[in-house]
Design a protein around this motif. Structure first.
Motif, PDB file in Angstrom:
ATOM      1  N   SER A   1     -34.489   5.687  12.270  1.00  0.00           N
ATOM      2  CA  SER A   1     -33.551   4.610  12.611  1.00  0.00           C
ATOM      3  C   SER A   1     -34.245   3.254  12.632  1.00  0.00           C
ATOM      4  O   SER A   1     -33.695   2.262  12.158  1.00  0.00           O
ATOM      5  N   ILE A   2     -35.445   3.223  13.169  1.00  0.00           N
ATOM      6  CA  ILE A   2     -36.211   1.967  13.181  1.00  0.00           C
ATOM      7  C   ILE A   2     -36.489   1.509  11.755  1.00  0.00           C
ATOM      8  O   ILE A   2     -36.316   0.336  11.415  1.00  0.00           O
ATOM      9  N   PHE A   3     -36.901   2.444  10.898  1.00  0.00           N
ATOM     10  CA  PHE A   3     -37.221   2.093   9.522  1.00  0.00           C
ATOM     11  C   PHE A   3     -35.975   1.670   8.752  1.00  0.00           C
ATOM     12  O   PHE A   3     -36.047   0.793   7.879  1.00  0.00           O
ATOM     13  N   LEU A   4     -34.833   2.264   9.059  1.00  0.00           N
ATOM     14  CA  LEU A   4     -33.581   1.847   8.429  1.00  0.00           C
ATOM     15  C   LEU A   4     -33.249   0.416   8.843  1.00  0.00           C
ATOM     16  O   LEU A   4     -32.807  -0.384   8.025  1.00  0.00           O
ATOM     17  N   ARG A   5     -33.484   0.093  10.104  1.00  0.00           N
ATOM     18  CA  ARG A   5     -33.237  -1.287  10.540  1.00  0.00           C
ATOM     19  C   ARG A   5     -34.168  -2.254   9.830  1.00  0.00           C
ATOM     20  O   ARG A   5     -33.743  -3.324   9.374  1.00  0.00           O
ATOM     21  N   ILE A   6     -35.446  -1.919   9.726  1.00  0.00           N
ATOM     22  CA  ILE A   6     -36.398  -2.793   9.045  1.00  0.00           C
ATOM     23  C   ILE A   6     -35.973  -3.021   7.596  1.00  0.00           C
ATOM     24  O   ILE A   6     -35.931  -4.162   7.117  1.00  0.00           O
ATOM     25  N   ALA A   7     -35.626  -1.941   6.896  1.00  0.00           N
ATOM     26  CA  ALA A   7     -35.194  -2.060   5.500  1.00  0.00           C
ATOM     27  C   ALA A   7     -33.919  -2.891   5.394  1.00  0.00           C
ATOM     28  O   ALA A   7     -33.766  -3.698   4.465  1.00  0.00           O
ATOM     29  N   SER A   8     -33.018  -2.717   6.344  1.00  0.00           N
ATOM     30  CA  SER A   8     -31.755  -3.461   6.358  1.00  0.00           C
ATOM     31  C   SER A   8     -31.989  -4.947   6.556  1.00  0.00           C
ATOM     32  O   SER A   8     -31.449  -5.784   5.820  1.00  0.00           O
ATOM     33  N   GLU A   9     -32.784  -5.287   7.549  1.00  0.00           N
ATOM     34  CA  GLU A   9     -33.034  -6.700   7.848  1.00  0.00           C
ATOM     35  C   GLU A   9     -33.827  -7.375   6.728  1.00  0.00           C
ATOM     36  O   GLU A   9     -33.581  -8.533   6.400  1.00  0.00           O
ATOM     37  N   ALA A  10     -34.768  -6.645   6.123  1.00  0.00           N
ATOM     38  CA  ALA A  10     -35.522  -7.206   5.000  1.00  0.00           C
ATOM     39  C   ALA A  10     -34.586  -7.480   3.820  1.00  0.00           C
ATOM     40  O   ALA A  10     -34.674  -8.533   3.167  1.00  0.00           O
ATOM     41  N   ALA A  11     -33.665  -6.562   3.559  1.00  0.00           N
ATOM     42  CA  ALA A  11     -32.695  -6.763   2.478  1.00  0.00           C
ATOM     43  C   ALA A  11     -31.762  -7.933   2.796  1.00  0.00           C
ATOM     44  O   ALA A  11     -31.433  -8.735   1.915  1.00  0.00           O
ATOM     45  N   TRP A  12     -31.355  -8.033   4.053  1.00  0.00           N
ATOM     46  CA  TRP A  12     -30.481  -9.142   4.464  1.00  0.00           C
ATOM     47  C   TRP A  12     -31.191 -10.481   4.250  1.00  0.00           C
ATOM     48  O   TRP A  12     -30.591 -11.444   3.770  1.00  0.00           O
ATOM     49  N   ASP A  13     -32.495 -10.543   4.595  1.00  0.00           N
ATOM     50  CA  ASP A  13     -33.271 -11.765   4.345  1.00  0.00           C
ATOM     51  C   ASP A  13     -33.264 -12.109   2.861  1.00  0.00           C
ATOM     52  O   ASP A  13     -33.117 -13.281   2.489  1.00  0.00           O
ATOM     53  N   GLU A  14     -33.417 -11.099   2.010  1.00  0.00           N
ATOM     54  CA  GLU A  14     -33.404 -11.332   0.564  1.00  0.00           C
ATOM     55  C   GLU A  14     -32.052 -11.888   0.123  1.00  0.00           C
ATOM     56  O   GLU A  14     -31.984 -12.803  -0.705  1.00  0.00           O
TER      57      GLU A  14
ATOM     58  N   LYS B   1     -19.607   1.302  12.659  1.00  0.00           N
ATOM     59  CA  LYS B   1     -19.254   1.592  14.060  1.00  0.00           C
ATOM     60  C   LYS B   1     -20.470   1.996  14.891  1.00  0.00           C
ATOM     61  O   LYS B   1     -20.334   2.268  16.080  1.00  0.00           O
ATOM     62  N   SER B   2     -21.639   2.032  14.293  1.00  0.00           N
ATOM     63  CA  SER B   2     -22.841   2.506  14.983  1.00  0.00           C
ATOM     64  C   SER B   2     -23.469   1.424  15.856  1.00  0.00           C
ATOM     65  O   SER B   2     -23.230   0.225  15.682  1.00  0.00           O
ATOM     66  N   ASP B   3     -24.312   1.869  16.769  1.00  0.00           N
ATOM     67  CA  ASP B   3     -25.078   0.931  17.587  1.00  0.00           C
ATOM     68  C   ASP B   3     -26.003   0.092  16.715  1.00  0.00           C
ATOM     69  O   ASP B   3     -26.206  -1.090  16.979  1.00  0.00           O
ATOM     70  N   LEU B   4     -26.568   0.707  15.672  1.00  0.00           N
ATOM     71  CA  LEU B   4     -27.448  -0.033  14.773  1.00  0.00           C
ATOM     72  C   LEU B   4     -26.699  -1.194  14.129  1.00  0.00           C
ATOM     73  O   LEU B   4     -27.234  -2.300  14.020  1.00  0.00           O
ATOM     74  N   ALA B   5     -25.468  -0.979  13.705  1.00  0.00           N
ATOM     75  CA  ALA B   5     -24.688  -2.038  13.055  1.00  0.00           C
ATOM     76  C   ALA B   5     -24.544  -3.256  13.962  1.00  0.00           C
ATOM     77  O   ALA B   5     -24.587  -4.400  13.494  1.00  0.00           O
ATOM     78  N   LYS B   6     -24.415  -3.015  15.256  1.00  0.00           N
ATOM     79  CA  LYS B   6     -24.269  -4.121  16.215  1.00  0.00           C
ATOM     80  C   LYS B   6     -25.556  -4.920  16.359  1.00  0.00           C
ATOM     81  O   LYS B   6     -25.524  -6.094  16.719  1.00  0.00           O
ATOM     82  N   LYS B   7     -26.701  -4.294  16.071  1.00  0.00           N
ATOM     83  CA  LYS B   7     -27.994  -4.969  16.186  1.00  0.00           C
ATOM     84  C   LYS B   7     -28.327  -5.797  14.946  1.00  0.00           C
ATOM     85  O   LYS B   7     -29.100  -6.750  15.031  1.00  0.00           O
TER      86      LYS B   7
ATOM     87  N   CYS C   1     -26.357  -9.023   9.980  1.00  0.00           N
ATOM     88  CA  CYS C   1     -25.169  -9.091   9.119  1.00  0.00           C
ATOM     89  C   CYS C   1     -23.906  -8.736   9.892  1.00  0.00           C
ATOM     90  O   CYS C   1     -22.821  -9.210   9.557  1.00  0.00           O
ATOM     91  N   GLY C   2     -24.033  -7.885  10.908  1.00  0.00           N
ATOM     92  CA  GLY C   2     -22.915  -7.500  11.753  1.00  0.00           C
ATOM     93  C   GLY C   2     -22.066  -6.383  11.176  1.00  0.00           C
ATOM     94  O   GLY C   2     -22.049  -6.145   9.964  1.00  0.00           O
ATOM     95  N   PRO C   3     -21.347  -5.685  12.051  1.00  0.00           N
ATOM     96  CA  PRO C   3     -20.511  -4.567  11.629  1.00  0.00           C
ATOM     97  C   PRO C   3     -19.392  -4.967  10.657  1.00  0.00           C
ATOM     98  O   PRO C   3     -19.044  -4.201   9.763  1.00  0.00           O
ATOM     99  N   GLU C   4     -18.852  -6.166  10.825  1.00  0.00           N
ATOM    100  CA  GLU C   4     -17.746  -6.602   9.963  1.00  0.00           C
ATOM    101  C   GLU C   4     -18.208  -6.724   8.516  1.00  0.00           C
ATOM    102  O   GLU C   4     -17.507  -6.304   7.594  1.00  0.00           O
ATOM    103  N   TRP C   5     -19.403  -7.290   8.308  1.00  0.00           N
ATOM    104  CA  TRP C   5     -19.916  -7.420   6.946  1.00  0.00           C
ATOM    105  C   TRP C   5     -20.179  -6.043   6.346  1.00  0.00           C
ATOM    106  O   TRP C   5     -19.878  -5.816   5.165  1.00  0.00           O
ATOM    107  N   LEU C   6     -20.744  -5.135   7.141  1.00  0.00           N
ATOM    108  CA  LEU C   6     -20.995  -3.779   6.649  1.00  0.00           C
ATOM    109  C   LEU C   6     -19.706  -3.124   6.174  1.00  0.00           C
ATOM    110  O   LEU C   6     -19.653  -2.536   5.092  1.00  0.00           O
ATOM    111  N   ALA C   7     -18.657  -3.233   6.983  1.00  0.00           N
ATOM    112  CA  ALA C   7     -17.359  -2.640   6.623  1.00  0.00           C
ATOM    113  C   ALA C   7     -16.809  -3.302   5.361  1.00  0.00           C
ATOM    114  O   ALA C   7     -16.296  -2.619   4.458  1.00  0.00           O
ATOM    115  N   TRP C   8     -16.939  -4.608   5.276  1.00  0.00           N
ATOM    116  CA  TRP C   8     -16.453  -5.339   4.095  1.00  0.00           C
ATOM    117  C   TRP C   8     -17.219  -4.910   2.846  1.00  0.00           C
ATOM    118  O   TRP C   8     -16.622  -4.652   1.800  1.00  0.00           O
TER     119      TRP C   8
END
Length: 137
Positions: free
Chosen positions: A81-94, A114-120, A123-130
């Motif tokens: 989960s930590i590594f998924l967050r790191i990969a997510s945030e790095a991609a968001w920066d890109e 809808k996950s706790d990770l999405a809230k952290k 990009c936010g949960p709304e962007w993920l759903a979109w």
């Protein structure tokens, strides 16, 4: 003087993945089982190479897939989960720097809006759903 915090891209660099034998039950795996400690790069690569546009994967499914590639029973739920967050945030920066969604790790395919990770995630949960809905059309 305090050191400058690492960027998400810097956090992507990590020691190689390795497998450990569990001394006690952990993360749904029994004592004695082999458990993978993956890496942010491996998580990102798996999503890019194995989860096609319009498809999704759950974190438990991701953990099993990564583990199988290393001959392990499962992957550590915490570090995955930590590594998924790191990969997510790095991609968001890109993406914030101008990259298109098809040029970065498709983290939205693994992070449930809808996950706790999405809230952290920034990009936010709304962007993920979109983004998920955009890919399904």
């Amino acid at each position: 003087m305090a050191s400058k915090p690492k960027t998400w891209a810097e956090k992507m660099a990590s020691p190689p993945a390795h497998v450990e034998r569990l001394e006690k039950n952990f993360g749904g795996m029994p004592a004695g089982a082999l458990m993978l400690i993956s890496t942010p790069q491996e998580v990102a690569a798996y999503l890019s190479e194995h989860v096609a546009r319009g498809m999704t994967i759950t974190v438990p499914e991701l953990r099993v897939a990564l583990a199988k590639a290393h001959g392990a029973v499962g992957s550590c739920p915490l570090t995955t989960s930590i590594f998924l967050r790191i990969a997510s945030e790095a991609a968001w920066d890109e993406m914030q720097a101008g990259a298109n969604a098809d040029e970065v790790t498709p983290f939205w395919r693994a992070v449930d809006p809808k996950s706790d990770l999405a809230k952290k995630l920034r990009c936010g949960p709304e962007w993920l759903a979109w983004q998920r809905a955009t890919e399904r059309t």
